[in-house]
Design a protein around this motif. Structure first.
Motif, PDB file in Angstrom:
ATOM      1  N   LEU A   1       0.822  -1.214   0.000  1.00  0.00           N
ATOM      2  CA  LEU A   1       0.000   0.000   0.000  1.00  0.00           C
ATOM      3  C   LEU A   1       0.850   1.255   0.000  1.00  0.00           C
ATOM      4  O   LEU A   1       0.446   2.286  -0.563  1.00  0.00           O
ATOM      5  CB  LEU A   1      -0.933  -0.025   1.210  1.00  0.00           C
ATOM      6  CG  LEU A   1      -1.995  -1.134   1.179  1.00  0.00           C
ATOM      7  CD1 LEU A   1      -2.747  -1.211   2.490  1.00  0.00           C
ATOM      8  CD2 LEU A   1      -2.962  -0.924   0.017  1.00  0.00           C
ATOM      9  N   ALA A   2       2.023   1.209   0.628  1.00  0.00           N
ATOM     10  CA  ALA A   2       2.918   2.364   0.608  1.00  0.00           C
ATOM     11  C   ALA A   2       3.427   2.645  -0.807  1.00  0.00           C
ATOM     12  O   ALA A   2       3.716   3.800  -1.152  1.00  0.00           O
ATOM     13  CB  ALA A   2       4.100   2.123   1.549  1.00  0.00           C
ATOM     14  N   LEU A   3       3.530   1.611  -1.639  1.00  0.00           N
ATOM     15  CA  LEU A   3       3.930   1.798  -3.035  1.00  0.00           C
ATOM     16  C   LEU A   3       2.781   2.304  -3.901  1.00  0.00           C
ATOM     17  O   LEU A   3       2.988   3.084  -4.836  1.00  0.00           O
ATOM     18  CB  LEU A   3       4.446   0.475  -3.612  1.00  0.00           C
ATOM     19  CG  LEU A   3       5.777  -0.059  -3.079  1.00  0.00           C
ATOM     20  CD1 LEU A   3       6.033  -1.459  -3.614  1.00  0.00           C
ATOM     21  CD2 LEU A   3       6.914   0.872  -3.482  1.00  0.00           C
ATOM     22  N   VAL A   4       1.562   1.862  -3.581  1.00  0.00           N
ATOM     23  CA  VAL A   4       0.424   2.169  -4.449  1.00  0.00           C
ATOM     24  C   VAL A   4       0.073   3.654  -4.422  1.00  0.00           C
ATOM     25  O   VAL A   4      -0.227   4.246  -5.465  1.00  0.00           O
ATOM     26  CB  VAL A   4      -0.803   1.323  -4.038  1.00  0.00           C
ATOM     27  CG1 VAL A   4      -2.044   1.771  -4.799  1.00  0.00           C
ATOM     28  CG2 VAL A   4      -0.538  -0.153  -4.326  1.00  0.00           C
ATOM     29  N   GLY A   5       0.079   4.275  -3.237  1.00  0.00           N
ATOM     30  CA  GLY A   5      -0.303   5.687  -3.146  1.00  0.00           C
ATOM     31  C   GLY A   5       0.500   6.573  -4.081  1.00  0.00           C
ATOM     32  O   GLY A   5      -0.070   7.244  -4.970  1.00  0.00           O
TER      33      GLY A   5
ATOM     34  N   LEU B   1      -0.239   8.695  -8.149  1.00  0.00           N
ATOM     35  CA  LEU B   1       0.139  10.062  -8.496  1.00  0.00           C
ATOM     36  C   LEU B   1       1.043  10.075  -9.721  1.00  0.00           C
ATOM     37  O   LEU B   1       0.880  10.910 -10.629  1.00  0.00           O
ATOM     38  CB  LEU B   1       0.841  10.722  -7.307  1.00  0.00           C
ATOM     39  CG  LEU B   1       1.177  12.205  -7.469  1.00  0.00           C
ATOM     40  CD1 LEU B   1      -0.080  13.023  -7.752  1.00  0.00           C
ATOM     41  CD2 LEU B   1       1.879  12.732  -6.226  1.00  0.00           C
ATOM     42  N   LEU B   2       1.984   9.141  -9.795  1.00  0.00           N
ATOM     43  CA  LEU B   2       2.851   9.030 -10.976  1.00  0.00           C
ATOM     44  C   LEU B   2       2.027   8.738 -12.221  1.00  0.00           C
ATOM     45  O   LEU B   2       2.246   9.342 -13.287  1.00  0.00           O
ATOM     46  CB  LEU B   2       3.879   7.918 -10.751  1.00  0.00           C
ATOM     47  CG  LEU B   2       4.760   7.553 -11.959  1.00  0.00           C
ATOM     48  CD1 LEU B   2       5.578   8.758 -12.411  1.00  0.00           C
ATOM     49  CD2 LEU B   2       5.682   6.382 -11.622  1.00  0.00           C
TER      50      LEU B   2
ATOM     51  N   LEU C   1      -0.131  -5.214  -9.066  1.00  0.00           N
ATOM     52  CA  LEU C   1       0.661  -6.183  -8.315  1.00  0.00           C
ATOM     53  C   LEU C   1       0.775  -5.782  -6.845  1.00  0.00           C
ATOM     54  O   LEU C   1       0.582  -6.608  -5.940  1.00  0.00           O
ATOM     55  CB  LEU C   1       2.062  -6.302  -8.928  1.00  0.00           C
ATOM     56  CG  LEU C   1       2.173  -7.023 -10.277  1.00  0.00           C
ATOM     57  CD1 LEU C   1       3.575  -6.850 -10.855  1.00  0.00           C
ATOM     58  CD2 LEU C   1       1.846  -8.501 -10.130  1.00  0.00           C
ATOM     59  N   ALA C   2       1.074  -4.512  -6.593  1.00  0.00           N
ATOM     60  CA  ALA C   2       1.255  -4.060  -5.215  1.00  0.00           C
ATOM     61  C   ALA C   2      -0.049  -4.114  -4.436  1.00  0.00           C
ATOM     62  O   ALA C   2      -0.082  -4.536  -3.271  1.00  0.00           O
ATOM     63  CB  ALA C   2       1.825  -2.640  -5.214  1.00  0.00           C
TER      64      ALA C   2
ATOM     65  N   GLY D   1      -4.422   5.960   3.575  1.00  0.00           N
ATOM     66  CA  GLY D   1      -5.275   5.602   4.707  1.00  0.00           C
ATOM     67  C   GLY D   1      -5.365   4.099   4.889  1.00  0.00           C
ATOM     68  O   GLY D   1      -5.352   3.587   6.021  1.00  0.00           O
ATOM     69  N   ALA D   2      -5.437   3.366   3.774  1.00  0.00           N
ATOM     70  CA  ALA D   2      -5.473   1.904   3.855  1.00  0.00           C
ATOM     71  C   ALA D   2      -4.196   1.365   4.484  1.00  0.00           C
ATOM     72  O   ALA D   2      -4.222   0.401   5.270  1.00  0.00           O
ATOM     73  CB  ALA D   2      -5.669   1.310   2.457  1.00  0.00           C
ATOM     74  N   ALA D   3      -3.053   1.987   4.167  1.00  0.00           N
ATOM     75  CA  ALA D   3      -1.786   1.563   4.774  1.00  0.00           C
ATOM     76  C   ALA D   3      -1.803   1.793   6.279  1.00  0.00           C
ATOM     77  O   ALA D   3      -1.270   0.978   7.053  1.00  0.00           O
ATOM     78  CB  ALA D   3      -0.620   2.321   4.134  1.00  0.00           C
ATOM     79  N   GLY D   4      -2.422   2.897   6.718  1.00  0.00           N
ATOM     80  CA  GLY D   4      -2.530   3.166   8.145  1.00  0.00           C
ATOM     81  C   GLY D   4      -3.325   2.098   8.868  1.00  0.00           C
ATOM     82  O   GLY D   4      -2.929   1.636   9.950  1.00  0.00           O
ATOM     83  N   PHE D   5      -4.448   1.681   8.282  1.00  0.00           N
ATOM     84  CA  PHE D   5      -5.217   0.583   8.879  1.00  0.00           C
ATOM     85  C   PHE D   5      -4.418  -0.718   8.872  1.00  0.00           C
ATOM     86  O   PHE D   5      -4.458  -1.502   9.829  1.00  0.00           O
ATOM     87  CB  PHE D   5      -6.527   0.383   8.121  1.00  0.00           C
ATOM     88  CG  PHE D   5      -7.627   1.330   8.509  1.00  0.00           C
ATOM     89  CD1 PHE D   5      -8.173   1.309   9.787  1.00  0.00           C
ATOM     90  CD2 PHE D   5      -8.106   2.265   7.604  1.00  0.00           C
ATOM     91  CE1 PHE D   5      -9.180   2.183  10.157  1.00  0.00           C
ATOM     92  CE2 PHE D   5      -9.122   3.147   7.957  1.00  0.00           C
ATOM     93  CZ  PHE D   5      -9.659   3.101   9.240  1.00  0.00           C
TER      94      PHE D   5
END
Length: 476
Positions: free
Chosen positions: A353-357, A361-362, A386-387, A464-468
């Motif tokens: 999830l840290a990669l997806v956010g 944007l990219l 994939l991520a 936010g999903a990564a935080g959960f």
């Protein structure tokens, strides 16, 4: 990796020998059909409008009626499965879904088509919760993890295949039937599944003594209806005042539902959603992360399709094919994430999830100018899929890992409802962001800028999903 035919357990009270691989194929095909009908109709809308002389409001109802009935009745379907038997209710739901699909395909006018779509959504809500309950009761250990991976792959595949298959069927105009095959395709598949289900589904008796909690059932269905209807229709109708009033009333009913459920439990009764289910370690944070993942993923698929068709001028079929990499990658990683080094598994959801956010944007920056979708954008789409899949499938396992088999139906209803609500909210909120940034049809650069704004919002949802996900941990 452990094969599906090993490390399984016979469900309590089951009769006969369960063939796990065949059983999983059966129930996931039923799940796939239900998901397919959320999106497959979208590409048939112009043909339906012409053939049935349908108004814009009628077309919205054809599309939204299925989703509304499906989302509102999922927890009801889960409770019916627990009371009357998961296999039996799955078969009833499948039979009703097949019949409703036939009725939709033969509908003579928009009024009957809307009514049959509502019935089709209600039948899907009867069938779908039993899938997760049967997985929970039939598989254990590594076999369950693999089954959940297949389940995740089906979720992703249903979104992508619906667009593509709908475009193929409508374009083919089989025997001059136009839009009707998008519904009729379910009929032969449903009949085959019904015949196979008589032999493959385990004989799991229901708990006839289990309370039904009719007040809770009515309150929750009403609250979900008040939430889902304006979210599904709001952006098409310009967010009228009645929509906001329904949302406020829905929030109030959710509060009333919580109070009623606590009182039922305090009296020693059996509430619709037992508190011990929600208190199961990891379920709520995993569900929160899953909700935001599905909201972001579904919202992107919706906005990306609009960008391609109304901004770049792509056909529905081409738009579906260009959306394929992210959906295929999501499904593949959901299925095969366990092949990654074991030391990565505990942190995999947060890493993914840290990669997806930032990845969204990219992607938005790559497409902001309104140019064609080239190899670089397709590569980013594949990495995003994939991520996200490497996060979604482990989170699903964590949500259910510590739920007892006796509570499988209730946990299934909660998690499947979270997935469906995530899809509804994602399309409504993210779709509103996209449509608020551009008037369609638009020039490619204007549509591209709107997609950039949308991707920034989606990136925030995945953060936010990564935080959960940080608050979850794998089962021991």
């Amino acid at each position: 990796m452990t094969d599906l035919h090993t490390r399984t357990v016979a469900p309590p009270n089951a009769v006969g020998v369960v063939r796990p691989g065949a059983l999983l194929a059966l129930v996931l095909t039923g799940q796939f059909m239900a998901l397919l009908d959320v999106s497959i109709v979208n590409v048939a809308v112009p043909t339906i409008r012409t053939d049935l002389h349908a108004s814009g409001a009628a077309l919205q109802s054809v599309i939204a009626g299925y989703t509304i009935a499906y989302a509102v009745l999922l927890i009801t379907g889960a409770r019916l499965g627990a009371r009357y038997g998961f296999s039996r209710v799955f078969q009833y739901g499948l039979a009703a879904f097949t019949a409703a699909s036939l009725a939709c395909g033969l509908a003579p006018g928009t009024g009957s088509l809307i009514g049959f779509r509502l019935l089709q959504g209600a039948a899907a809500a009867l069938m779908v919760p039993q899938v997760m309950s049967l997985v929970q009761r039939t598989f254990t250990g590594a076999a369950r993890a693999r089954a959940l991976g297949l389940y995740s792959a089906v979720l992703a595949g249903g979104m992508a295949v619906g667009q593509v298959l709908g475009g193929v069927l409508v374009s083919a105009d089989l025997f001059g039937t136009g839009w009707r095959p998008v519904f009729l395709v379910n009929v032969p598949i449903g009949l085959v599944l019904l015949a196979a289900g008589r032999r493959l589904l385990p004989a799991l008796p229901g708990d006839a003594g289990r309370g039904f909690d009719l007040p809770g059932l009515v309150l929750l269905a009403a609250a979900l209806g008040l939430l889902v209807v304006p979210l599904v229709l709001g952006h098409e109708l310009g967010w009228p005042a009645w929509g906001w009033a329904m949302l406020a009333a829905g929030a109030l009913l959710f509060a009333v539902f919580a109070v009623v459920e606590r009182r039922i439990a305090a009296r020693g009764g059996q509430p619709l959603i037992p508190g011990r289910v929600l208190r199961a370690p990891g379920l709520l944070p995993a569900a929160g992360s899953i909700f935001l993942i599905m909201a972001g993923f579904s919202g992107f698929m919706f906005s990306f399709a609009l960008h391609q068709q109304a901004g770049l001028g792509h056909s529905a079929l081409r738009a579906g094919l260009l959306s394929g990499p992210i959906a295929v990658a999501f499904g593949l990683s959901s299925l095969h994430w366990q092949r990654l080094p074991a030391r990565l598994h505990p942190a995999l959801p947060v890493i993914g999830l840290a990669l997806v956010g930032p990845g969204y944007l990219l992607l938005g920056l790559l497409l902001a100018g309104g140019g064609e979708i080239g190899p670089a954008a397709e590569a980013v789409l594949s990495v995003l899929g994939l991520a996200a899949g490497c996060a979604y499938s482990p989170l699903f396992g964590r949500a259910l890992a510590r739920v007892s088999p006796a509570d499988a139906a209730d946990a299934s209803g909660v998690t499947v409802t979270v997935v469906q609500l995530g899809q509804v909210v994602g399309v409504a909120v993210v779709g509103t962001v996209f449509l608020g940034a551009v008037d369609l049809p638009a020039a490619p650069d204007g549509s591209g800028h709107a997609l950039l704004v949308t991707c920034a919002v989606i990136g925030a949802a995945f953060a936010g999903a990564a935080g959960f996900a940080l608050r979850t941990r794998p089962a021991a």
